[in-house]
Design a protein around this motif. Structure first.
Motif, mmCIF file in Angstrom:
data_model
loop_
_atom_site.group_PDB
_atom_site.id
_atom_site.type_symbol
_atom_site.label_atom_id
_atom_site.label_comp_id
_atom_site.label_asym_id
_atom_site.label_seq_id
_atom_site.Cartn_x
_atom_site.Cartn_y
_atom_site.Cartn_z
ATOM 1 N N MET A 12 0.919 -1.306 -0.038
ATOM 2 C CA MET A 12 -0.022 0.046 0.089
ATOM 3 C C MET A 12 0.899 1.204 -0.193
ATOM 4 O O MET A 12 2.000 1.204 0.452
ATOM 5 N N TRP A 13 0.335 2.321 -0.545
ATOM 6 C CA TRP A 13 0.833 3.749 -0.404
ATOM 7 C C TRP A 13 -0.090 4.392 0.524
ATOM 8 O O TRP A 13 -1.499 4.422 0.030
ATOM 9 N N VAL A 14 0.391 5.214 1.326
ATOM 10 C CA VAL A 14 -0.473 6.026 2.291
ATOM 11 C C VAL A 14 -0.139 7.571 2.031
ATOM 12 O O VAL A 14 1.044 7.788 1.731
ATOM 13 N N MET A 15 -1.232 8.233 1.604
ATOM 14 C CA MET A 15 -1.116 9.648 1.433
ATOM 15 C C MET A 15 -1.694 10.450 2.128
ATOM 16 O O MET A 15 -2.928 10.262 2.505
ATOM 17 N N PHE A 16 -1.075 11.613 2.627
ATOM 18 C CA PHE A 16 -1.801 12.564 3.363
ATOM 19 C C PHE A 16 -1.809 13.918 2.733
ATOM 20 O O PHE A 16 -0.644 14.278 2.255
ATOM 21 N N LEU A 17 -3.051 14.353 2.382
ATOM 22 C CA LEU A 17 -3.107 15.484 1.510
ATOM 23 C C LEU A 17 -3.804 16.560 2.716
ATOM 24 O O LEU A 17 -4.616 16.179 3.323
ATOM 25 N N PHE A 18 -3.078 17.757 2.643
ATOM 26 C CA PHE A 18 -3.774 18.566 3.709
ATOM 27 C C PHE A 18 -3.447 20.065 3.266
ATOM 28 O O PHE A 18 -2.733 20.256 2.285
ATOM 29 N N ASP A 19 -4.344 20.934 3.821
ATOM 30 C CA ASP A 19 -4.253 22.520 3.723
ATOM 31 C C ASP A 19 -4.506 22.897 5.131
ATOM 32 O O ASP A 19 -5.334 22.582 5.861
ATOM 33 N N LEU A 20 -3.056 23.537 5.617
ATOM 34 C CA LEU A 20 -3.158 23.900 6.978
ATOM 35 C C LEU A 20 -2.915 25.568 7.136
ATOM 36 O O LEU A 20 -2.390 26.176 6.025
ATOM 37 N N PRO A 21 -3.603 26.008 7.588
ATOM 38 C CA PRO A 21 -3.661 27.518 7.784
ATOM 39 C C PRO A 21 -2.091 28.147 8.281
ATOM 40 O O PRO A 21 -1.449 27.322 8.773
ATOM 41 N N THR A 22 -1.477 29.176 7.739
ATOM 42 C CA THR A 22 -0.269 29.690 7.813
ATOM 43 C C THR A 22 -0.192 31.148 7.952
ATOM 44 O O THR A 22 0.569 31.916 8.033
ATOM 45 N N PHE A 46 5.521 14.586 -1.449
ATOM 46 C CA PHE A 46 5.264 14.104 -3.086
ATOM 47 C C PHE A 46 5.162 15.464 -3.500
ATOM 48 O O PHE A 46 5.746 15.639 -4.937
ATOM 49 N N GLN A 47 4.276 16.240 -3.191
ATOM 50 C CA GLN A 47 4.008 17.598 -3.346
ATOM 51 C C GLN A 47 4.130 18.492 -1.975
ATOM 52 O O GLN A 47 3.889 17.788 -1.055
ATOM 53 N N TYR A 48 3.938 20.068 -2.191
ATOM 54 C CA TYR A 48 4.058 20.540 -0.866
ATOM 55 C C TYR A 48 3.299 20.238 0.025
ATOM 56 O O TYR A 48 3.733 19.997 1.199
ATOM 57 N N SER A 49 1.996 19.960 -0.076
ATOM 58 C CA SER A 49 1.266 19.402 0.997
ATOM 59 C C SER A 49 0.604 18.097 0.673
ATOM 60 O O SER A 49 -0.472 17.802 1.146
ATOM 61 N N ARG A 53 3.934 7.543 1.883
ATOM 62 C CA ARG A 53 4.762 6.549 2.570
ATOM 63 C C ARG A 53 4.380 5.071 2.157
ATOM 64 O O ARG A 53 3.314 4.927 1.549
ATOM 65 N N HIS A 54 5.221 4.347 1.610
ATOM 66 C CA HIS A 54 5.243 2.885 0.866
ATOM 67 C C HIS A 54 4.937 2.040 2.211
ATOM 68 O O HIS A 54 6.020 2.171 3.344
ATOM 69 N N CYS A 55 4.166 0.999 2.192
ATOM 70 C CA CYS A 55 3.882 0.197 3.487
ATOM 71 C C CYS A 55 3.666 -1.033 2.762
ATOM 72 O O CYS A 55 2.948 -1.377 1.789
ATOM 73 N N ALA A 56 4.170 -1.973 3.537
ATOM 74 C CA ALA A 56 4.019 -3.229 3.155
ATOM 75 C C ALA A 56 2.651 -4.106 2.900
ATOM 76 O O ALA A 56 2.481 -5.326 2.306
ATOM 77 N N SER A 57 1.676 -3.557 3.824
ATOM 78 C CA SER A 57 0.644 -4.170 3.993
ATOM 79 C C SER A 57 -0.338 -3.135 4.443
ATOM 80 O O SER A 57 -0.099 -2.076 4.764
ATOM 81 N N ILE A 58 -1.659 -3.488 4.432
ATOM 82 C CA ILE A 58 -2.637 -2.540 4.894
ATOM 83 C C ILE A 58 -2.694 -2.447 6.232
ATOM 84 O O ILE A 58 -2.728 -1.460 6.780
ATOM 85 N N GLU A 59 -2.071 -3.707 6.969
ATOM 86 C CA GLU A 59 -1.954 -3.528 8.652
ATOM 87 C C GLU A 59 -1.090 -2.596 8.830
ATOM 88 O O GLU A 59 -1.084 -1.840 9.747
ATOM 89 N N ASN A 60 0.188 -2.527 8.227
ATOM 90 C CA ASN A 60 1.067 -1.903 8.159
ATOM 91 C C ASN A 60 0.689 -0.365 8.045
ATOM 92 O O ASN A 60 1.073 0.519 8.859
ATOM 93 N N PRO A 102 7.382 8.750 -10.790
ATOM 94 C CA PRO A 102 7.009 9.112 -9.592
ATOM 95 C C PRO A 102 8.142 8.611 -8.762
ATOM 96 O O PRO A 102 9.176 7.981 -8.733
ATOM 97 N N ASN A 103 7.978 9.026 -7.048
ATOM 98 C CA ASN A 103 8.933 8.567 -6.036
ATOM 99 C C ASN A 103 8.856 7.100 -6.240
ATOM 100 O O ASN A 103 7.829 6.615 -6.265
ATOM 101 N N SER A 104 9.965 6.294 -6.138
ATOM 102 C CA SER A 104 10.127 4.910 -5.853
ATOM 103 C C SER A 104 10.328 4.626 -4.400
ATOM 104 O O SER A 104 10.922 5.176 -3.593
ATOM 105 N N PRO A 105 9.705 3.447 -3.901
ATOM 106 C CA PRO A 105 9.968 3.172 -2.600
ATOM 107 C C PRO A 105 11.242 2.860 -2.288
ATOM 108 O O PRO A 105 11.966 2.435 -2.876
ATOM 109 N N GLY A 106 11.699 3.050 -0.996
ATOM 110 C CA GLY A 106 12.850 2.652 -0.390
ATOM 111 C C GLY A 106 13.175 0.898 -0.479
ATOM 112 O O GLY A 106 12.157 0.446 -0.735
#
Length: 112
Positions: A12-22, A46-49, A53-60, A102-106
């Protein structure tokens, strides 16, 4: 089975997309701290916001999602998305009009 454990449909790839106040100094500090803690948990920008993260499984992936949920800033808009390695492999990335890989996993280290 080893091949099943590393299936492109299980990884799996987990992505956090966010807009935070500044607007204020306090907001900027909270935003910077959130980004640092994402990086500390193995996410890369991946981009500014958008951090991934590359994860080995959905549990991870769920472990890392729980960690980040625990450090969410008080204000702002945060989305979480999980996609399979197969889906991520279909992503098309461009810098201007030039296609870019795209970014390749470690490298994953598995201990038995």
């Amino acid at each position: 089975m080893l091949s099943e454990r590393f299936s492109e449909y299980r990884i799996m790839w987990v992505m956090f997309l966010f807009d935070l106040p500044t607007e204020t100094k306090k907001d900027r500090k909270a935003s910077a701290e959130f980004r640092k803690r994402l990086i500390g948990d193995g996410f890369s920008m991946f981009q500014y916001s958008i951090y991934i993260r590359h994860c080995a499984s959905i549990e991870n992936a769920e472990v890392h999602i729980r960690r980040v949920k625990a450090i969410l800033p008080e204000y702002g808009y945060v989305c979480i998305m999980c996609i399979t390695d197969k889906q991520f492999g279909n992503i098309q990335v461009f810098h201007g009009r030039k296609p870019t890989a795209p970014n390749s996993p470690g490298h994953q280290l598995e201990l038995f």
